[in-house]
Write an enzyme that holds these catalytic residues in place. Structure first.
Site, PDB file in Angstrom:
ATOM      1  N   ILE A  54       0.835  -1.199   0.000  1.00  0.00           N
ATOM      2  CA  ILE A  54       0.000   0.000   0.000  1.00  0.00           C
ATOM      3  C   ILE A  54       0.871   1.250   0.000  1.00  0.00           C
ATOM      4  O   ILE A  54       2.057   1.179   0.303  1.00  0.00           O
ATOM      5  CB  ILE A  54      -0.983   0.022   1.210  1.00  0.00           C
ATOM      6  CG1 ILE A  54      -0.221  -0.105   2.528  1.00  0.00           C
ATOM      7  CG2 ILE A  54      -2.027  -1.061   1.081  1.00  0.00           C
ATOM      8  CD1 ILE A  54      -1.037   0.282   3.742  1.00  0.00           C
ATOM      9  N   CYS A  55       0.252   2.373  -0.337  1.00  0.00           N
ATOM     10  CA  CYS A  55       0.973   3.638  -0.438  1.00  0.00           C
ATOM     11  C   CYS A  55       1.630   4.012   0.885  1.00  0.00           C
ATOM     12  O   CYS A  55       1.046   3.768   1.922  1.00  0.00           O
ATOM     13  CB  CYS A  55       0.013   4.753  -0.851  1.00  0.00           C
ATOM     14  SG  CYS A  55      -0.170   4.798  -2.621  1.00  0.00           S
ATOM     15  N   PRO A  56       2.790   4.621   0.851  1.00  0.00           N
ATOM     16  CA  PRO A  56       3.491   5.069  -0.366  1.00  0.00           C
ATOM     17  C   PRO A  56       4.511   4.074  -0.921  1.00  0.00           C
ATOM     18  O   PRO A  56       5.320   4.454  -1.756  1.00  0.00           O
ATOM     19  CB  PRO A  56       4.192   6.340   0.121  1.00  0.00           C
ATOM     20  CG  PRO A  56       4.535   6.042   1.551  1.00  0.00           C
ATOM     21  CD  PRO A  56       3.456   5.121   2.074  1.00  0.00           C
TER      22      PRO A  56
ATOM     23  N   CYS B 141      -4.669   4.068  -5.075  1.00  0.00           N
ATOM     24  CA  CYS B 141      -3.835   5.215  -4.717  1.00  0.00           C
ATOM     25  C   CYS B 141      -2.460   5.081  -5.360  1.00  0.00           C
ATOM     26  O   CYS B 141      -1.860   6.066  -5.799  1.00  0.00           O
ATOM     27  CB  CYS B 141      -3.730   5.281  -3.195  1.00  0.00           C
ATOM     28  SG  CYS B 141      -2.704   6.608  -2.600  1.00  0.00           S
TER      29      CYS B 141
END
Lengths: 366, 70
Positions: free
Chosen positions: B10-12, B38
């Site tokens: 997942i981000c970042p 994202c």
């Protein structure tokens, strides 16, 4: 402060030992998927989740859920109304004390945004079973300190076990019904004042990747830990027509709620908006929170971006945690209010003005 | 074409993986697999700012293949 801070971080470093007893150095923020108010369910999604559920009414309910406001307000008498709100989120800082203090400042802010004063608060907490009691204690201590600074009391709460920590408060406050401020009272020619720098969501995202300088991190924590109490106490002495605090929906999301609720349009002088400088570079590098994109897709059809750069737009859509107060002030009082604010809330800025709505876009950036 | 598989992150993290690759080898073409919306946006933003033309195609429902070309 330094000693406490070291202890807090140490607690977190000791928290996770693998089966061989080797330290894993897992940080508090690594236990959360989203950062602070970035974890908020989007406005559009929320409306869908609540569709078909009947809303009961009461003539004494001055502000309810249908107004998309910061807190609900219930009139007790002609002199007194109760302000009720709740807010909590996963860790936004690795230091448990700072996390607790930010979560509390953020929850208390909803009462200030209505023009009210917090009186009672209750803890809402979820912690992993293995979390050391010292870390849990630090989260709570951060919360208590902020609530006491606000002049309110913590009278209990509720805690459960959960793999992802969460902390916040349910807050009860009071406001004189005549001093009640909603986000729907803005009038054409009102001046817009905002009291804190933006960029907290972007900086928090970059923090997760350890990209933020110590100085910027400390500054962001300081901004988020700051109560909106001083801003509120000054604001209520002047003719303010509307107020909200800028949190999960970002500056533009909350501006849109104010513009729609008040049936006005809003012009924002983007040069006057204060933000943490480093956030601009992170935006260029694509270090942006999911909430920023959610906020953009929710509000952008109502926003005329003019020739404002994409990165500055990102800052304006960035979800904030414990953000500042956004006030629509009578033009005759705006200068005086601003001057008084500057003394005690140095990050206060005049950022734009309200106009009559003639259809089409609601928010104009220049 | 060099490929980065950032699915499951997942981000970042995905955009950081891409940044590292661009910094280390400055590829003229790069393929990136992600399964986080994202990440699609962030990798697109970074790639575009670095002068790449970025195209996205979705496959398997929630998975995306981004192609960065200079």
């Amino acid at each position: 402060m330094e000693e406490r801070k070291k202890r807090g971080i140490q607690v977190m470093e000791d928290m996770r030992m693998d089966q061989n007893g080797v330290k894993d150095n897992v940080k508090l923020t690594k236990l959360s998927k989203c950062a602070g108010c970035g974890a908020k369910v989007g406005a559009g999604v929320l409306a869908k989740l609540l569709s078909d559920i009947k809303v009961h009414r009461d003539p004494n309910l001055l502000v309810g859920f249908d107004k998309s406001d910061d807190a609900s307000v219930y009139k007790i008498s002609d002199e007194l109304a109760l302000v009720q709100t709740v807010d909590f989120f996963p860790p936004i800082a690795d230091d448990p004390y700072i996390y607790g203090a930010i979560a509390a400042a953020n929850a208390l802010s909803d009462v200030y945004a209505m023009g009210g004063e917090p009186r009672l608060a209750q803890n809402i907490m979820a912690v992993p079973e293995k979390m050391p009691s010292e870390a849990v204690h630090e989260i709570l201590k951060g919360g208590y300190d902020k609530v006491y600074e606000a002049g309110a009391l913590i009278t209990g709460g509720h805690s459960i076990f959960d793999d992802e920590p969460k902390y916040g408060l349910a807050v009860t406050g009071f406001v004189h019904p005549k001093g009640l401020l909603t986000n729907s009272g803005a009038r054409p020619s009102d001046v817009l004042i905002f009291t804190k720098p933006l960029g907290m969501g972007i900086i928090s995202t970059a923090m997760k990747a350890d990209l933020v300088s110590d100085e910027t991190r400390e500054r962001a924590y300081e901004i988020m830990m700051t109560l909106n109490k001083k801003a509120r106490d000054i604001m209520v002495k002047y003719r303010v027509h509307a107020c909200t605090d800028v949190t999960g929906f970002g500056m533009l999301g909350h501006l849109l709620e104010m513009a729609q609720g008040s049936n006005v349009c809003i012009r924002i002088r983007t040069d006057s908006v204060d933000y943490i400088e480093e956030a601009l570079e992170f935006a260029r590098l694509g270090i942006l929170p999911a909430g920023m994109y959610r906020n953009r897709s929710f509000a952008q059809e109502w926003v005329d971006e003019g020739s404002v750069s994409l990165e500055i737009q990102d800052i304006l859509y960035d979800p904030q945690t414990s953000g500042g107060l956004l006030m629509a002030v009578d033009p005759d009082d705006a200068r005086l209010l601003y001057e008084e604010l500057k003394g005690q809330v140095p990050s206060a800025r005049i950022i734009g003005e309200i106009g009559a709505y003639k259809g089409g876009k609601r928010i104009f950036l220049y | 074409m060099k490929q980065i598989d950032a699915r499951g992150y997942i981000c970042p993290t995905p955009v950081l993986m891409v940044q590292k690759e661009v910094k280390d080898s400055a590829p003229s073409e790069l393929e990136v697999l992600v399964d986080d919306r994202c990440a699609v946006e962030n990798v697109t933003r970074f790639g575009t700012n670095q002068g790449y033309a970025v195209t996205t195609e979705s496959y398997n429902g929630d998975e995306f293949k981004l192609t960065l070309k200079k």
